[in-house]
Write an enzyme that holds these catalytic residues in place. Structure first.
Site, PDB file in Angstrom:
ATOM      1  N   SER A  57      43.697  45.911  32.071  1.00  0.00           N
ATOM      2  CA  SER A  57      43.362  46.127  31.355  1.00  0.00           C
ATOM      3  C   SER A  57      42.975  47.649  30.657  1.00  0.00           C
ATOM      4  O   SER A  57      44.045  48.229  30.847  1.00  0.00           O
ATOM      5  CB  SER A  57      42.210  45.223  31.131  1.00  0.00           C
ATOM      6  OG  SER A  57      41.439  45.282  29.751  1.00  0.00           O
ATOM      7  N   ASP A 169      45.502  39.817  29.743  1.00  0.00           N
ATOM      8  CA  ASP A 169      44.444  40.541  30.065  1.00  0.00           C
ATOM      9  C   ASP A 169      44.650  41.013  31.617  1.00  0.00           C
ATOM     10  O   ASP A 169      44.709  39.940  32.268  1.00  0.00           O
ATOM     11  CB  ASP A 169      42.672  40.760  30.385  1.00  0.00           C
ATOM     12  CG  ASP A 169      42.436  41.744  30.659  1.00  0.00           C
ATOM     13  OD1 ASP A 169      42.179  42.296  31.920  1.00  0.00           O
ATOM     14  OD2 ASP A 169      42.025  42.157  29.924  1.00  0.00           O
TER      15      ASP A 169
END
Length: 291
Positions: A57, A169
């Site tokens: 991320s 993510d």
């Protein structure tokens, strides 16, 4: 549970070389990921070399900029001018509320490189295949697209199509990417974990619900990444909003404080005095007008 700040496994110094090769695993946290810069800042000030990085991320975003050659000081200057508009544009679809395609242009402007092969330091970026839940690891190819996939926060940004796979993510599969970092072969691993806001009452909005869901999942599945970390650094970012870009100085300070606390344990890895030429002089200067 690890105490806030840092924790370490009882390891003896690395004896095969006076200066062990150290890998850095950077977790997610959106704007709170600016704390990673504070960690890097202390490592540079103390002449502690980093040999490879893995990021999930926002950790992939910070890692990409660092591995492309920026110093922590330059990254702090860039972060002080960042705002959500540089990453996201309102574009409601059945898969998310924002488009993160702006991130490609933004990253290419900052990075000054386009592929993993052009980086000055080895980097691994993680993502999660939404159809299977399996982790996906990027170590080659277009850099900005890999970062974009790793930062595709479910419910906020739509999945990123990569060779027919829908990716979201990286923090879902790899909350802190110590496992893919371990595969890169460092002698020691520093894991930087940004705690989420699980204990601060009920959610205020949809974004809080998503963030708290991530936090709960990470708490339930944290054993593996922790077992592969030699040093865990946990900047106290619990009281910062997910989009608190305007608090860059405070976030950097949180990272510095946690890393300073961890330094005595880290220095035990070295048999003698750390005496290296830092890479700051060799890193090319980043323009001051990138934003």
């Amino acid at each position: 549970m690890h105490a806030m700040g840092s924790s370490i496994l009882p390891l003896s110094p690395v004896r095969q070389r006076s200066n062990p090769q150290i890998g850095l695993a950077l977790s997610g946290g959106f704007a709170r990921g600016i704390a990673h810069i504070g960690v890097l800042k202390v490592l540079e000030e103390e002449n502690i070399p980093i040999h490879c990085v893995a990021g999930s991320s926002v950790g992939s975003f910070i890692g990409a900029i660092y591995c492309a050659g920026a110093t922590a000081k330059e990254m702090e200057q860039i972060a002080s001018r960042m705002r959500r508009r540089h990453f996201a544009q309102l574009s409601i679809s059945r898969y998310g509320f924002f488009s993160n395609r702006r991130m490609i242009k933004f990253l290419n402007k900052i990075l000054q490189v386009r592929t993993f092969d052009e980086l000055e330091m080895p980097l691994t970026i993680t993502a999660t295949e939404i159809a299977t839940g399996e982790g996906v690891v990027f170590r080659s190819g277009p850099l900005a697209e890999a970062v974009r996939a790793s930062c595709a926060y479910p419910g906020v940004f739509p999945p990123v199509d990569s060779d027919g796979r829908l990716l979201v993510d990286g923090g879902l599969a790899y909350p802190v990417p110590t496992q893919p970092l371990h595969e890169m072969g460092p002698d020691r691993i520093i894991a930087v974990h940004l705690r989420n806001r699980t204990g601060l009452g009920g959610p205020r909005n949809m974004f809080d619900i998503i963030a708290k869901s991530f936090a709960i999942a990470q708490q339930q599945n944290g054993t593996l990444w922790q077992s592969l970390a030699d040093l865990i650094v946990e900047p106290d970012v619990r009281h910062f909003r997910y989009d608190a870009f305007e608090r860059t100085a405070d976030l950097v300070r949180a990272g510095e404080t946690a890393m300073r606390s961890a330094l005595p344990n880290l220095l035990r890895w070295f048999e003698g005095r750390v005496n290296l030429e830092m890479t700051e002089q060799s890193r090319h200067a980043y323009p001051q007008s990138v934003l």
